[in-house]
Design a protein around this motif. Sequence first.
Motif, PDB file in Angstrom:
ATOM      1  N   ALA A  82       0.813  -1.227   0.000  1.00 37.31           N
ATOM      2  CA  ALA A  82       0.000   0.000   0.000  1.00 37.31           C
ATOM      3  C   ALA A  82       0.842   1.271   0.000  1.00 37.31           C
ATOM      4  O   ALA A  82       0.472   2.264  -0.625  1.00 37.31           O
ATOM      5  CB  ALA A  82      -0.954   0.009   1.201  1.00 37.31           C
ATOM      6  N   ARG A  83       1.982   1.252   0.675  1.00 32.68           N
ATOM      7  CA  ARG A  83       2.801   2.461   0.767  1.00 32.68           C
ATOM      8  C   ARG A  83       3.477   2.828  -0.538  1.00 32.68           C
ATOM      9  O   ARG A  83       4.084   3.889  -0.648  1.00 32.68           O
ATOM     10  CB  ARG A  83       3.902   2.256   1.808  1.00 32.68           C
ATOM     11  N   ARG A  84       3.477   1.899  -1.504  1.00 30.36           N
ATOM     12  CA  ARG A  84       4.283   2.085  -2.707  1.00 30.36           C
ATOM     13  C   ARG A  84       3.508   2.544  -3.914  1.00 30.36           C
ATOM     14  O   ARG A  84       4.066   2.661  -5.004  1.00 30.36           O
ATOM     15  CB  ARG A  84       4.998   0.771  -3.052  1.00 30.36           C
ATOM     16  N   THR A  85       2.208   2.748  -3.749  1.00 32.93           N
ATOM     17  CA  THR A  85       1.407   3.179  -4.892  1.00 32.93           C
ATOM     18  C   THR A  85       0.332   4.142  -4.400  1.00 32.93           C
ATOM     19  O   THR A  85       0.135   4.293  -3.189  1.00 32.93           O
ATOM     20  CB  THR A  85       0.790   1.965  -5.609  1.00 32.93           C
ATOM     21  N   HIS A  86      -0.337   4.802  -5.306  1.00 38.14           N
ATOM     22  CA  HIS A  86      -1.411   5.742  -4.976  1.00 38.14           C
ATOM     23  C   HIS A  86      -2.350   5.135  -3.936  1.00 38.14           C
ATOM     24  O   HIS A  86      -2.677   3.956  -3.983  1.00 38.14           O
ATOM     25  CB  HIS A  86      -2.158   6.069  -6.264  1.00 38.14           C
ATOM     26  N   GLU A  87      -2.815   5.969  -3.011  1.00 45.97           N
ATOM     27  CA  GLU A  87      -3.545   5.466  -1.843  1.00 45.97           C
ATOM     28  C   GLU A  87      -4.811   4.691  -2.174  1.00 45.97           C
ATOM     29  O   GLU A  87      -5.208   3.802  -1.401  1.00 45.97           O
ATOM     30  CB  GLU A  87      -3.859   6.642  -0.900  1.00 45.97           C
ATOM     31  N   ALA A 122      -3.882   1.428  -4.262  1.00 47.01           N
ATOM     32  CA  ALA A 122      -3.424   0.396  -3.325  1.00 47.01           C
ATOM     33  C   ALA A 122      -4.558  -0.555  -2.944  1.00 47.01           C
ATOM     34  O   ALA A 122      -4.354  -1.765  -2.827  1.00 47.01           O
ATOM     35  CB  ALA A 122      -2.856   1.057  -2.070  1.00 47.01           C
ATOM     36  N   THR A 125       6.428  -3.537  -3.071  1.00 49.84           N
ATOM     37  CA  THR A 125       6.699  -2.729  -4.263  1.00 49.84           C
ATOM     38  C   THR A 125       6.479  -3.473  -5.575  1.00 49.84           C
ATOM     39  O   THR A 125       5.788  -2.998  -6.471  1.00 49.84           O
ATOM     40  CB  THR A 125       8.158  -2.225  -4.219  1.00 49.84           C
ATOM     41  N   THR A 137       3.530  -2.542  -8.465  1.00 56.51           N
ATOM     42  CA  THR A 137       4.009  -1.943  -9.713  1.00 56.51           C
ATOM     43  C   THR A 137       4.018  -2.984 -10.838  1.00 56.51           C
ATOM     44  O   THR A 137       4.641  -2.755 -11.882  1.00 56.51           O
ATOM     45  CB  THR A 137       5.415  -1.341  -9.537  1.00 56.51           C
ATOM     46  N   ARG A 185      17.991   6.106  -2.000  1.00 62.50           N
ATOM     47  CA  ARG A 185      18.622   6.249  -3.325  1.00 62.50           C
ATOM     48  C   ARG A 185      17.584   6.801  -4.290  1.00 62.50           C
ATOM     49  O   ARG A 185      16.379   6.688  -4.048  1.00 62.50           O
ATOM     50  CB  ARG A 185      19.117   4.886  -3.827  1.00 62.50           C
ATOM     51  N   GLU A 229       1.603   6.741   8.387  1.00 59.44           N
ATOM     52  CA  GLU A 229       2.670   6.252   7.507  1.00 59.44           C
ATOM     53  C   GLU A 229       2.163   5.893   6.113  1.00 59.44           C
ATOM     54  O   GLU A 229       2.707   6.346   5.105  1.00 59.44           O
ATOM     55  CB  GLU A 229       3.363   5.028   8.126  1.00 59.44           C
ATOM     56  N   THR A 230       1.151   5.046   6.054  1.00 62.70           N
ATOM     57  CA  THR A 230       0.753   4.516   4.748  1.00 62.70           C
ATOM     58  C   THR A 230       0.230   5.612   3.831  1.00 62.70           C
ATOM     59  O   THR A 230       0.616   5.696   2.662  1.00 62.70           O
ATOM     60  CB  THR A 230      -0.272   3.387   4.913  1.00 62.70           C
ATOM     61  N   LEU A 282       3.140   7.976   2.677  1.00 61.94           N
ATOM     62  CA  LEU A 282       4.044   7.352   1.705  1.00 61.94           C
ATOM     63  C   LEU A 282       3.344   7.056   0.387  1.00 61.94           C
ATOM     64  O   LEU A 282       3.938   7.216  -0.687  1.00 61.94           O
ATOM     65  CB  LEU A 282       4.636   6.064   2.279  1.00 61.94           C
ATOM     66  N   SER A 283       2.103   6.613   0.449  1.00 61.89           N
ATOM     67  CA  SER A 283       1.378   6.325  -0.795  1.00 61.89           C
ATOM     68  C   SER A 283       1.351   7.560  -1.692  1.00 61.89           C
ATOM     69  O   SER A 283       1.670   7.498  -2.879  1.00 61.89           O
ATOM     70  CB  SER A 283      -0.065   5.905  -0.497  1.00 61.89           C
ATOM     71  N   ILE A 284       0.984   8.660  -1.112  1.00 61.54           N
ATOM     72  CA  ILE A 284       0.844   9.887  -1.897  1.00 61.54           C
ATOM     73  C   ILE A 284       2.201  10.354  -2.408  1.00 61.54           C
ATOM     74  O   ILE A 284       2.376  10.635  -3.594  1.00 61.54           O
ATOM     75  CB  ILE A 284       0.160  10.989  -1.061  1.00 61.54           C
ATOM     76  N   ASN A 300       5.119   8.718  -2.661  1.00 61.80           N
ATOM     77  CA  ASN A 300       5.776   7.769  -3.569  1.00 61.80           C
ATOM     78  C   ASN A 300       5.161   7.823  -4.964  1.00 61.80           C
ATOM     79  O   ASN A 300       5.876   7.762  -5.970  1.00 61.80           O
ATOM     80  CB  ASN A 300       5.677   6.336  -3.017  1.00 61.80           C
ATOM     81  N   HIS A 301       3.849   7.904  -5.023  1.00 62.50           N
ATOM     82  CA  HIS A 301       3.194   7.945  -6.336  1.00 62.50           C
ATOM     83  C   HIS A 301       3.418   9.279  -7.034  1.00 62.50           C
ATOM     84  O   HIS A 301       3.928   9.344  -8.148  1.00 62.50           O
ATOM     85  CB  HIS A 301       1.692   7.687  -6.179  1.00 62.50           C
ATOM     86  N   THR A 340       7.479   4.172  -8.720  1.00 61.20           N
ATOM     87  CA  THR A 340       7.468   4.521  -7.305  1.00 61.20           C
ATOM     88  C   THR A 340       8.864   4.986  -6.917  1.00 61.20           C
ATOM     89  O   THR A 340       9.802   4.844  -7.685  1.00 61.20           O
ATOM     90  CB  THR A 340       6.953   3.340  -6.441  1.00 61.20           C
ATOM     91  N   MET A 369      10.450   5.854  -1.179  1.00 56.82           N
ATOM     92  CA  MET A 369      10.460   6.670   0.045  1.00 56.82           C
ATOM     93  C   MET A 369      10.009   5.820   1.231  1.00 56.82           C
ATOM     94  O   MET A 369       9.115   4.989   1.107  1.00 56.82           O
ATOM     95  CB  MET A 369       9.533   7.868  -0.099  1.00 56.82           C
ATOM     96  N   VAL A 370      10.648   6.046   2.361  1.00 57.35           N
ATOM     97  CA  VAL A 370      10.297   5.335   3.595  1.00 57.35           C
ATOM     98  C   VAL A 370       9.953   6.358   4.681  1.00 57.35           C
ATOM     99  O   VAL A 370      10.247   7.556   4.544  1.00 57.35           O
ATOM    100  CB  VAL A 370      11.455   4.414   4.051  1.00 57.35           C
TER     101      VAL A 370
END
Lengths: 423, 423
Positions: free
Chosen positions: A142-147, A150, A289, A293, B23, B108-109, B112-114, B116-117, B299, B302-303
């Motif tokens: 969920a954290r790696r893509t649009h809310e 996700a 991730t 993706t 990175r 957090e979620t 990061l979702s917003i 990262n995307h 993505t 980001m953490v």
Amino acid sequence: MLQAALKAGTAERRSVFEVFTRRLPEGRRYGVVAGTGRVLDAVENFRFDADVLGFLREGGIVDDETLDWLASYRFSGDIWGYPEGEVYFPGSPIMRVEGSFAECVLLETVILSILNHDSAIAAAASRMSSAAGERPLIEMGARRTHELAAVAAARAAYVGGFTTTSDLAAGFRYGIPTVGTSAHAFTLLHDHERDAFQAQVNSLGRGTTLLVDTYDVTEAVRTAVEVAGPELGAVRIDSGDLLLVAYRVRQQLDELGATDTRIIVTSDLDEYAIASLAAAPVDAYGVGTQLVTGSGHPTCSMVYKLVARAESADLKAPLVPVAKKSSGGKTSIGGRKWAARRLDEYGIAEAEVVGTGAVPGELVDRQLLVELVKAGEVVAREPLDVVRDRHAAARANLPLSATQLSRGEPVIPTEYVHGRSGS
Amino acid sequence: MLQAALKAGTAERRSVFEVFTRRLPEGRRYGVVAGTGRVLDAVENFRFDADVLGFLREGGIVDDETLDWLASYRFSGDIWGYPEGEVYFPGSPIMRVEGSFAECVLLETVILSILNHDSAIAAAASRMSSAAGERPLIEMGARRTHELAAVAAARAAYVGGFTTTSDLAAGFRYGIPTVGTSAHAFTLLHDHERDAFQAQVNSLGRGTTLLVDTYDVTEAVRTAVEVAGPELGAVRIDSGDLLLVAYRVRQQLDELGATDTRIIVTSDLDEYAIASLAAAPVDAYGVGTQLVTGSGHPTCSMVYKLVARAESADLKAPLVPVAKKSSGGKTSIGGRKWAARRLDEYGIAEAEVVGTGAVPGELVDRQLLVELVKAGEVVAREPLDVVRDRHAAARANLPLSATQLSRGEPVIPTEYVHGRSGS
């Protein structure tokens, strides 16, 4: 387009649009249809409210005639499609939308958005679940893509074979089983790792999953078993050489008597990393991730093309096949299509057969398209578990090489049959 | 985590979380902060309504104490961050969230979702807008990504330098300028290409953009100018060798006297394809798939990490820096950080300086973090055009090699400064 067609008197022409893809993502052997259930919800709810109409009016985006038409918009046509969870191949008519040009053309973006996104995730999930075999897969992306992507991704992952999701919103929205683990922050919040473990066990019981790689893994595993006892549910490893660490942790857990404590690994896993851990003492995988993706292919190249239209709204007016014809690729085959999957003598798929006109007798019982929407009413809602089971069955009916992870061609060819009658 | 911390009495410990990335995506020279405005909306609206609380209760997901706590949840802490549109580098503390552990960990979620995307899309958009130079870029990717991710993608694309979007929902939601073109379906709907062009010109005027590659491009261009006259706004080419076709169409338009008619190209463009058309007679680019999928990097990695916490909620209790320490990578630097961009004698960025403790005097005026939320109240809303201009200015202040499209290292290094005081 809508405004111009309304003015020209062509907006009401009976039209047939089809969703298909010209190719699979490079190296992939099959595609997975996902998102169909979400498309049905979207079509049913596709409306233009006062705020949106006001925006279109004030921006001068469309004229008054078009605004009036949009204000009463409600899709009243028919939709057929591959049932969700089915596999597909290049040229498969994954969805067919029929009605007036105007009512169908408006749905292009929402239908393609949903199918392109959800099918991409489901295809990655399906490969990962092949690689994982009987071991459970936890969706943690969920954290790696649009809310909100996700939430849809968790649904598509479940269709593709994932077992659970850490996205509570997906549990709430779609009833997918949810699980949770703790993060490094929870350990760091406490004065000592032991305090964090104790707090978690006090609250969630000995069956919980403790994260053991915040400081020193060996010490953390020892502490974890001291705190929870051999009834400890699981430990999670989220960094390092997972293969090596999993072996060491398994040995340590066994020596401590925690022989039933499971090992969950997470950390940028994809289908290849999962496969490489097949022989390791790992009990479950958490994937983030690379799942959300699409493991390198975040979209599916599905298109929505007008393939036939009549000269009026009259249901008796003949449908004329149409197709883009210019050079430079992107051509397609006109005419309303059927599709069937031909099986070999052992019941394994050997070809995706796509055609216009009459369906050959031997394929009548193998047809893939089902009725989804009839005169604007959704007629094919189904539980997500049915969809998930359908995908597992469809994949199991493909030649064995379908589940090879290496790059290759589509596992069965697409054959075209052109019938005489285009109706 | 929340339930266990509430029970253990650690939930209220004052905590500092930071968002950063270890990175940049491989080969990228800078990142673009995007989504901040959406984060502020999300934090302000982060609530647990009766339906959600019912789901958590009935599923036995959290206990009654936690349900009570969630029912009255409202973020009351502080958020600082890089202003939206700013560039970032590995280790940049893009956002810093301070408050109780419990209230911060819940965000957090969504944060990061917003980030990262949106930052992934903005980074791709920024590279494309560098490649396009002064030529306008039209966002056309809605069909290629999740239906609501698409709206956020249009917003991020605008931040990164795109000019307009074809996504009307993004125009409605964020006020981004919208444009539209017709699809091949519109031409195919009509009996003849000429009828389609005439219908479009009748409705939308001579300044419209006609799609000229449904059948034969040369014939279509001739027909288009016959129908609309030399006042024809633009033609769109969506297939074939765009470089070659653009030259031919330009020559033909000029010969027909349509010297002001513009040429818009679309068809799986990315920043490299855009750059390769720099010398071609192209007036605007429409970009879809590669934009909304981040041009290979959908993505940003980001953490959201706990970097410091006190032993109580007391604002006077000292903050203790914390960080994951196990081997196997994923380590980070503890302590609440500041960041500043050091400039060379010509005013060009030469280093991203990240530190804890006191800010060196020469960098005090170069600090990057701004206050976004103060005691739960959003204090830094701003128009999207301000964000877009900020990005253009920030990018212009990087060394010239930042806008090279080839793979490379971050265009400036990140330097760490460890101060004595961690407060």
